[in-house]
Write a protein that holds these residues in place. Structure first.
Motif, PDB file in Angstrom:
ATOM      1  N   ALA A 154       0.821  -1.211   0.000  1.00 13.03           N
ATOM      2  CA  ALA A 154       0.000   0.000   0.000  1.00 13.03           C
ATOM      3  C   ALA A 154       0.856   1.261   0.000  1.00 13.03           C
ATOM      4  N   ARG A 155       2.071   1.199   0.579  1.00 16.34           N
ATOM      5  CA  ARG A 155       2.956   2.360   0.588  1.00 16.34           C
ATOM      6  C   ARG A 155       3.752   2.509  -0.701  1.00 16.34           C
ATOM      7  N   TRP A 156       3.982   1.402  -1.388  1.00 20.09           N
ATOM      8  CA  TRP A 156       4.852   1.442  -2.565  1.00 20.09           C
ATOM      9  C   TRP A 156       4.097   1.548  -3.892  1.00 20.09           C
ATOM     10  N   PHE A 157       2.852   1.047  -3.951  1.00 18.63           N
ATOM     11  CA  PHE A 157       2.137   0.966  -5.230  1.00 18.63           C
ATOM     12  C   PHE A 157       0.956   1.928  -5.253  1.00 18.63           C
ATOM     13  N   PRO A 158       0.610   2.461  -6.436  1.00 17.27           N
ATOM     14  CA  PRO A 158      -0.613   3.264  -6.571  1.00 17.27           C
ATOM     15  C   PRO A 158      -1.839   2.440  -6.172  1.00 17.27           C
ATOM     16  N   ALA A 159      -2.883   3.124  -5.720  1.00 24.72           N
ATOM     17  CA  ALA A 159      -4.076   2.435  -5.201  1.00 24.72           C
ATOM     18  C   ALA A 159      -4.694   1.496  -6.230  1.00 24.72           C
ATOM     19  N   ALA A 160      -4.660   1.880  -7.498  1.00 25.08           N
ATOM     20  CA  ALA A 160      -5.286   1.048  -8.528  1.00 25.08           C
ATOM     21  C   ALA A 160      -4.609  -0.304  -8.669  1.00 25.08           C
ATOM     22  N   LYS A 161      -3.339  -0.387  -8.271  1.00 22.59           N
ATOM     23  CA  LYS A 161      -2.607  -1.650  -8.404  1.00 22.59           C
ATOM     24  C   LYS A 161      -2.747  -2.548  -7.174  1.00 22.59           C
ATOM     25  N   ASN A 162      -3.295  -2.017  -6.082  1.00 21.01           N
ATOM     26  CA  ASN A 162      -3.328  -2.787  -4.844  1.00 21.01           C
ATOM     27  C   ASN A 162      -4.089  -4.114  -4.957  1.00 21.01           C
ATOM     28  N   PRO A 163      -5.270  -4.176  -5.619  1.00 19.66           N
ATOM     29  CA  PRO A 163      -5.931  -5.478  -5.738  1.00 19.66           C
ATOM     30  C   PRO A 163      -5.083  -6.513  -6.470  1.00 19.66           C
ATOM     31  N   LEU A 164      -4.398  -6.087  -7.528  1.00 15.62           N
ATOM     32  CA  LEU A 164      -3.540  -7.016  -8.265  1.00 15.62           C
ATOM     33  C   LEU A 164      -2.375  -7.483  -7.406  1.00 15.62           C
ATOM     34  N   VAL A 165      -1.745  -6.541  -6.676  1.00 11.83           N
ATOM     35  CA  VAL A 165      -0.608  -6.912  -5.835  1.00 11.83           C
ATOM     36  C   VAL A 165      -1.056  -7.844  -4.713  1.00 11.83           C
ATOM     37  N   ALA A 166      -2.259  -7.615  -4.168  1.00 14.16           N
ATOM     38  CA  ALA A 166      -2.778  -8.512  -3.134  1.00 14.16           C
ATOM     39  C   ALA A 166      -2.953  -9.921  -3.680  1.00 14.16           C
ATOM     40  N   GLN A 167      -3.473 -10.040  -4.907  1.00 13.15           N
ATOM     41  CA  GLN A 167      -3.638 -11.366  -5.509  1.00 13.15           C
ATOM     42  C   GLN A 167      -2.279 -12.012  -5.798  1.00 13.15           C
ATOM     43  N   LEU A 168      -1.308 -11.202  -6.218  1.00 13.77           N
ATOM     44  CA  LEU A 168       0.028 -11.742  -6.452  1.00 13.77           C
ATOM     45  C   LEU A 168       0.684 -12.189  -5.151  1.00 13.77           C
ATOM     46  N   THR A 169       0.358 -11.498  -4.053  1.00  4.68           N
ATOM     47  CA  THR A 169       0.855 -11.935  -2.751  1.00  4.68           C
ATOM     48  C   THR A 169       0.276 -13.302  -2.402  1.00  4.68           C
ATOM     49  N   GLY A 170      -1.034 -13.456  -2.614  1.00  2.00           N
ATOM     50  CA  GLY A 170      -1.637 -14.770  -2.412  1.00  2.00           C
ATOM     51  C   GLY A 170      -1.042 -15.817  -3.336  1.00  2.00           C
ATOM     52  N   LEU A 171      -0.713 -15.402  -4.558  1.00  2.25           N
ATOM     53  CA  LEU A 171      -0.097 -16.307  -5.527  1.00  2.25           C
ATOM     54  C   LEU A 171       1.266 -16.784  -5.029  1.00  2.25           C
ATOM     55  N   ALA A 172       2.034 -15.866  -4.446  1.00  2.00           N
ATOM     56  CA  ALA A 172       3.331 -16.255  -3.876  1.00  2.00           C
ATOM     57  C   ALA A 172       3.147 -17.237  -2.733  1.00  2.00           C
ATOM     58  N   GLY A 173       2.083 -17.010  -1.926  1.00  2.00           N
ATOM     59  CA  GLY A 173       1.789 -17.977  -0.869  1.00  2.00           C
ATOM     60  C   GLY A 173       1.481 -19.343  -1.415  1.00  2.00           C
ATOM     61  N   MET A 174       0.771 -19.385  -2.539  1.00  9.00           N
ATOM     62  CA  MET A 174       0.486 -20.682  -3.163  1.00  9.00           C
ATOM     63  C   MET A 174       1.759 -21.343  -3.672  1.00  9.00           C
ATOM     64  N   GLY A 175       2.759 -20.516  -4.010  1.00  3.83           N
ATOM     65  CA  GLY A 175       4.056 -21.099  -4.346  1.00  3.83           C
ATOM     66  C   GLY A 175       4.644 -21.843  -3.153  1.00  3.83           C
ATOM     67  N   GLY A 176       4.470 -21.267  -1.958  1.00  2.65           N
ATOM     68  CA  GLY A 176       4.896 -21.962  -0.752  1.00  2.65           C
ATOM     69  C   GLY A 176       4.125 -23.247  -0.531  1.00  2.65           C
ATOM     70  N   ASN A 177       2.832 -23.205  -0.835  1.00  2.00           N
ATOM     71  CA  ASN A 177       2.012 -24.414  -0.723  1.00  2.00           C
ATOM     72  C   ASN A 177       2.480 -25.476  -1.703  1.00  2.00           C
ATOM     73  N   LEU A 178       2.891 -25.044  -2.881  1.00  4.66           N
ATOM     74  CA  LEU A 178       3.399 -25.987  -3.885  1.00  4.66           C
ATOM     75  C   LEU A 178       4.675 -26.663  -3.392  1.00  4.66           C
ATOM     76  N   VAL A 179       5.552 -25.885  -2.759  1.00  4.70           N
ATOM     77  CA  VAL A 179       6.762 -26.466  -2.175  1.00  4.70           C
ATOM     78  C   VAL A 179       6.403 -27.532  -1.139  1.00  4.70           C
ATOM     79  N   THR A 180       5.367 -27.261  -0.361  1.00  6.26           N
ATOM     80  CA  THR A 180       4.939 -28.227   0.651  1.00  6.26           C
ATOM     81  C   THR A 180       4.458 -29.522   0.013  1.00  6.26           C
ATOM     82  N   THR A 181       3.545 -29.408  -0.958  1.00  4.94           N
ATOM     83  CA  THR A 181       2.933 -30.604  -1.526  1.00  4.94           C
ATOM     84  C   THR A 181       3.901 -31.412  -2.389  1.00  4.94           C
ATOM     85  N   VAL A 182       4.864 -30.751  -3.017  1.00  9.26           N
ATOM     86  CA  VAL A 182       5.787 -31.466  -3.905  1.00  9.26           C
ATOM     87  C   VAL A 182       7.075 -31.856  -3.191  1.00  9.26           C
ATOM     88  N   VAL A 183       7.714 -30.895  -2.541  1.00 12.66           N
ATOM     89  CA  VAL A 183       9.040 -31.125  -1.956  1.00 12.66           C
ATOM     90  C   VAL A 183       8.943 -31.704  -0.547  1.00 12.66           C
TER      91      VAL A 183
END
Length: 474
Positions: A154-183
């Motif tokens: 919220a401090r680094w990105f314009p307000a219009a980009k915040n929903p996308l960045v929030a989804q990308l944050t969740g996407l990164a979390g799913m990357g962690g989930n992928l590491v769990t299920t595979v590795v």
């Protein structure tokens, strides 16, 4: 008496109209810059959330191993995840307040250290009680990551980009989930319990060093966020009274405006909760997140292995599909929400409807053994749950001032984890109640009736969303 030509006011002793010119306003705060520096700051912060999701979901692939290691049944096994989620949910408001007052960097660092300590203790636990305590510590650290990353964004990105960045944050979390299920799932069977969990705990050292050395939580030119619940409230220079400037008077430096008073903790929480957008955000998060969360965190692998007769490898493959589906929906919802806020409620209600319908078909299937194709479709549908839950945080962020974003986000972020906790506990209790005493495993019929419990929180959450949506702008 001479007049200073640089004066902004005519001396009172000089004839003629008195002209006063207010001191110029300080330049408006520049909007968040975005760009490479913003993505770099977000990437460093999100590494902590990536690690947190690995720790959070590790029990999902180790549930059967944990039951054998500690000699426990379904109810006790569900207690691990329930306590972890309970601590996570209970910490959301305190963490939001800490972020608002001390900044996300310190909170992230503390969270990573707690994650590592909890996972290390879990690695060396040989009985139920110490293992349970270690999961509580882990839940506490986990609670400090996600909304801290959103505050950095919220401090680094314009307000219009915040929903996308929030989804990308969740996407990164799913990357962690992928590491769990595979590795992590594979490592448990090749390297053993202690080696696997010790290694994941030690990953925190590298992430903590990255945060301490390189994370900048706001752009260099960003003004400090006013702590007032109503947003920035400090007086500007123009608000000060104009004093006639006389050449023979010594120059007096301008007085600093008084700092805005910091609101009390009680008022910060009260003001956030009284905002209907915060409450709607909580119920959106509650209703959309818990089906996929409960399945991925604990009951998915046992249901597929014991209830549907799959091998661990087949079940792990389907759980991996849940992760990829989550990533795809995250990108889709992020783009839709960046274009229009009117997509929030349609996304929410659609995800609730298709998730409920998918489970209804699977649970009603004759013999409680739905075909694999139907299970694949169901898991793909549940992949929408996590991204849809972030719509709840979008509601909270859009309807609260900057000074209490952390608190409001923390309140909304409690929702899905309360729903998950209720679901995990209900399924565990019903599995034990529907199975013979001392049973080492559970039948497909027991899983069928136990999973019907999900419709109780699903119905309650949907009713609250429909009630609150009238009070909140799209």
């Amino acid at each position: 008496m001479s007049v200073d030509p640089a004066s902004t006011a005519r001396p009172l002793s000089v004839p003629g109209p008195r002209i006063t010119t207010a001191a110029p306003h300080p330049p408006a705060a520049a909007p968040p810059p975005g760009g490479r520096a913003a993505w770099a700051a977000w990437s460093i912060g999100v590494s902590a959330y990536f690690l947190a999701v690995i720790h959070r979901t590790s029990l999902g692939v180790a549930g059967l191993d944990a039951a054998a290691r500690f000699g426990i049944g379904a109810s006790a096994l569900s207690t691990f995840s329930i306590l972890q989620v309970l601590v996570y949910a209970a910490m959301q408001i305190p963490v939001g307040l800490l972020i608002d007052r001390h900044g996300p960097r310190k909170v992230l660092l503390t969270g990573v250290l707690l994650l590592s300590a909890g996972q290390l203790a879990f690695a060396f636990s040989s009985s139920f009680a110490p293992a349970l305590a270690s999961r509580a510590v882990l839940g506490c650290g986990d609670a400090m990551t996600f909304i801290a990353v959103l505050r950095i964004a919220a401090r680094w990105f314009p307000a219009a980009k915040n929903p996308l960045v929030a989804q990308l944050t969740g996407l990164a979390g799913m990357g962690g989930n992928l590491v769990t299920t595979v590795v992590l799932a594979q490592a448990l069977h090749t390297e053993g319990w202690q080696a696997t969990f010790t290694t994941t705990a030690l990953l925190g050292i590298g992430v903590a060093a990255l945060l301490a050395l390189f994370l900048r939580e706001a752009p260099p030119a960003a003004p400090p966020v006013a702590p007032s619940a109503a947003g920035p409230a400090a007086a500007t220079v123009a608000d000060l009274p104009v004093v006639p400037a006389v050449a023979d008077l010594p120059a007096v430096p301008a007085a600093e405006p008084p700092a805005a008073p910091r609101p009390s903790v009680r008022s910060q929480i009260r003001d956030s909760w009284q905002e209907p957008g915060t409450r709607l955000g909580l119920w959106v998060h509650f209703t959309t997140q818990f089906p996929g969360n409960a399945f991925g965190l604990l009951w998915g692998l046992p249901y597929l292995v014991e209830g549907q007769g799959m091998t661990r490898g087949q079940a792990g493959g389907l759980l991996t599909l849940l992760v990829f589906s989550n990533m795809a929906f995250g990108l889709l919802f992020g783009r839709l929400l960046s274009r229009t806020t009117k997509a929030r409620m349609p996304i929410t209600l659609s995800v609730i409807a298709v998730t409920g319908a998918g489970w209804a078909v699977a649970l009603a299937w004759p013999g409680a053994h739905p075909p694999v194709a139907l299970l694949v479709v169901l898991i793909l549908l549940m992949g929408s749950n996590g991204p849809a839950s972030l719509v709840g945080l979008d509601y909270a962020r859009a309807h609260n001032p900057v000074g209490r974003l952390g608190t409001a986000s923390g309140i909304a972020n409690m929702g899905g984890f309360i729903g998950t906790m209720v679901t995990l506990f209900g399924i565990g209790v019903l599995l034990d109640a529907l199975s013979p005493a001392g049973a080492g495993s559970y039948s497909a019929e027991a899983y069928r009736w136990a999973f019907c419990w999900m419709y109780a929180p699903l119905a309650a959450g949907t009713l609250m969303i429909l009630r609150l949506r009238r009070k909140v702008a799209p």
